[in-house]
Design a protein around this motif. Sequence first.
Motif, mmCIF file in Angstrom:
data_model
loop_
_atom_site.group_PDB
_atom_site.id
_atom_site.type_symbol
_atom_site.label_atom_id
_atom_site.label_comp_id
_atom_site.label_asym_id
_atom_site.label_seq_id
_atom_site.Cartn_x
_atom_site.Cartn_y
_atom_site.Cartn_z
ATOM 1 N N ASN A 110 45.400 28.337 51.677
ATOM 2 C CA ASN A 110 44.045 28.886 51.604
ATOM 3 C C ASN A 110 44.058 30.389 51.308
ATOM 4 O O ASN A 110 43.000 30.963 51.111
ATOM 5 C CB ASN A 110 43.272 28.596 52.884
ATOM 6 N N HIS A 111 45.207 31.022 51.277
ATOM 7 C CA HIS A 111 45.371 32.434 50.921
ATOM 8 C C HIS A 111 44.451 33.334 51.749
ATOM 9 O O HIS A 111 43.799 34.239 51.222
ATOM 10 C CB HIS A 111 45.110 32.654 49.422
ATOM 11 N N PHE A 112 44.405 33.096 53.048
ATOM 12 C CA PHE A 112 43.462 33.802 53.910
ATOM 13 C C PHE A 112 43.752 35.302 53.995
ATOM 14 O O PHE A 112 42.832 36.118 53.960
ATOM 15 C CB PHE A 112 43.468 33.176 55.310
ATOM 16 N N THR A 119 42.611 36.993 50.946
ATOM 17 C CA THR A 119 41.149 37.004 50.940
ATOM 18 C C THR A 119 40.625 38.148 51.797
ATOM 19 O O THR A 119 39.673 38.837 51.404
ATOM 20 C CB THR A 119 40.603 35.657 51.447
ATOM 21 N N VAL A 158 38.295 41.206 50.617
ATOM 22 C CA VAL A 158 37.022 41.532 51.275
ATOM 23 C C VAL A 158 36.979 43.011 51.622
ATOM 24 O O VAL A 158 35.951 43.672 51.446
ATOM 25 C CB VAL A 158 36.812 40.661 52.534
ATOM 26 N N GLY A 189 35.642 39.438 47.254
ATOM 27 C CA GLY A 189 36.249 38.991 48.506
ATOM 28 C C GLY A 189 35.439 37.910 49.195
ATOM 29 O O GLY A 189 35.987 36.950 49.732
ATOM 30 N N GLY A 217 35.901 34.720 47.366
ATOM 31 C CA GLY A 217 37.207 34.181 47.733
ATOM 32 C C GLY A 217 37.178 33.539 49.109
ATOM 33 O O GLY A 217 37.815 32.507 49.341
ATOM 34 N N LEU A 218 36.421 34.129 50.033
ATOM 35 C CA LEU A 218 36.280 33.567 51.375
ATOM 36 C C LEU A 218 35.597 32.200 51.319
ATOM 37 O O LEU A 218 35.988 31.269 52.027
ATOM 38 C CB LEU A 218 35.475 34.527 52.248
ATOM 39 N N SER A 225 38.150 29.754 50.005
ATOM 40 C CA SER A 225 39.162 29.534 51.024
ATOM 41 C C SER A 225 38.657 28.511 52.049
ATOM 42 O O SER A 225 39.391 27.618 52.476
ATOM 43 C CB SER A 225 39.506 30.852 51.705
ATOM 44 N N THR A 231 40.705 30.508 44.663
ATOM 45 C CA THR A 231 40.773 31.542 45.697
ATOM 46 C C THR A 231 41.758 32.641 45.311
ATOM 47 O O THR A 231 41.431 33.824 45.388
ATOM 48 C CB THR A 231 41.194 30.928 47.047
ATOM 49 N N ASP A 261 40.795 36.478 44.503
ATOM 50 C CA ASP A 261 41.358 37.493 45.392
ATOM 51 C C ASP A 261 42.132 38.558 44.614
ATOM 52 O O ASP A 261 42.007 39.756 44.891
ATOM 53 C CB ASP A 261 42.270 36.853 46.428
#
Length: 101
Positions: free
Chosen positions: A34-36, A39, A43, A50, A53-54, A57, A79, A83
């Motif tokens: 999910n590449h948190f 992200t 953001v 961002g 992307g959230l 995610s 995502t 990002d």
Amino acid sequence: MDVAPGPAERPAPKIRKPLNRPQTTEELGFYAQNHFIMTICAVILFPPFGLIGLYFSRKTNEANKDSDWEDAYLNSSRTIWIDVFGILAGLAIIYTYVLLI
């Protein structure tokens, strides 16, 4: 006499059904990232990208929980691209700001 074609039929929206069971170890191995962390960086550096992307995610996590691997990997790639663009845009703004002062 030519007849104009009708409006194109739109595909029905995809409805995901919960599994109502625990996922097997094989299914857990297919989880898309999910590449948190990326992200969160996007953001902070450039919120418009961002936040998008959230959203993707979050969609990746939902698809992973429902074992919908096609959507999970599609949202995961969206995502990471959003990002990266967000981080690059944020760094470009900071770089430009520092050069002009």
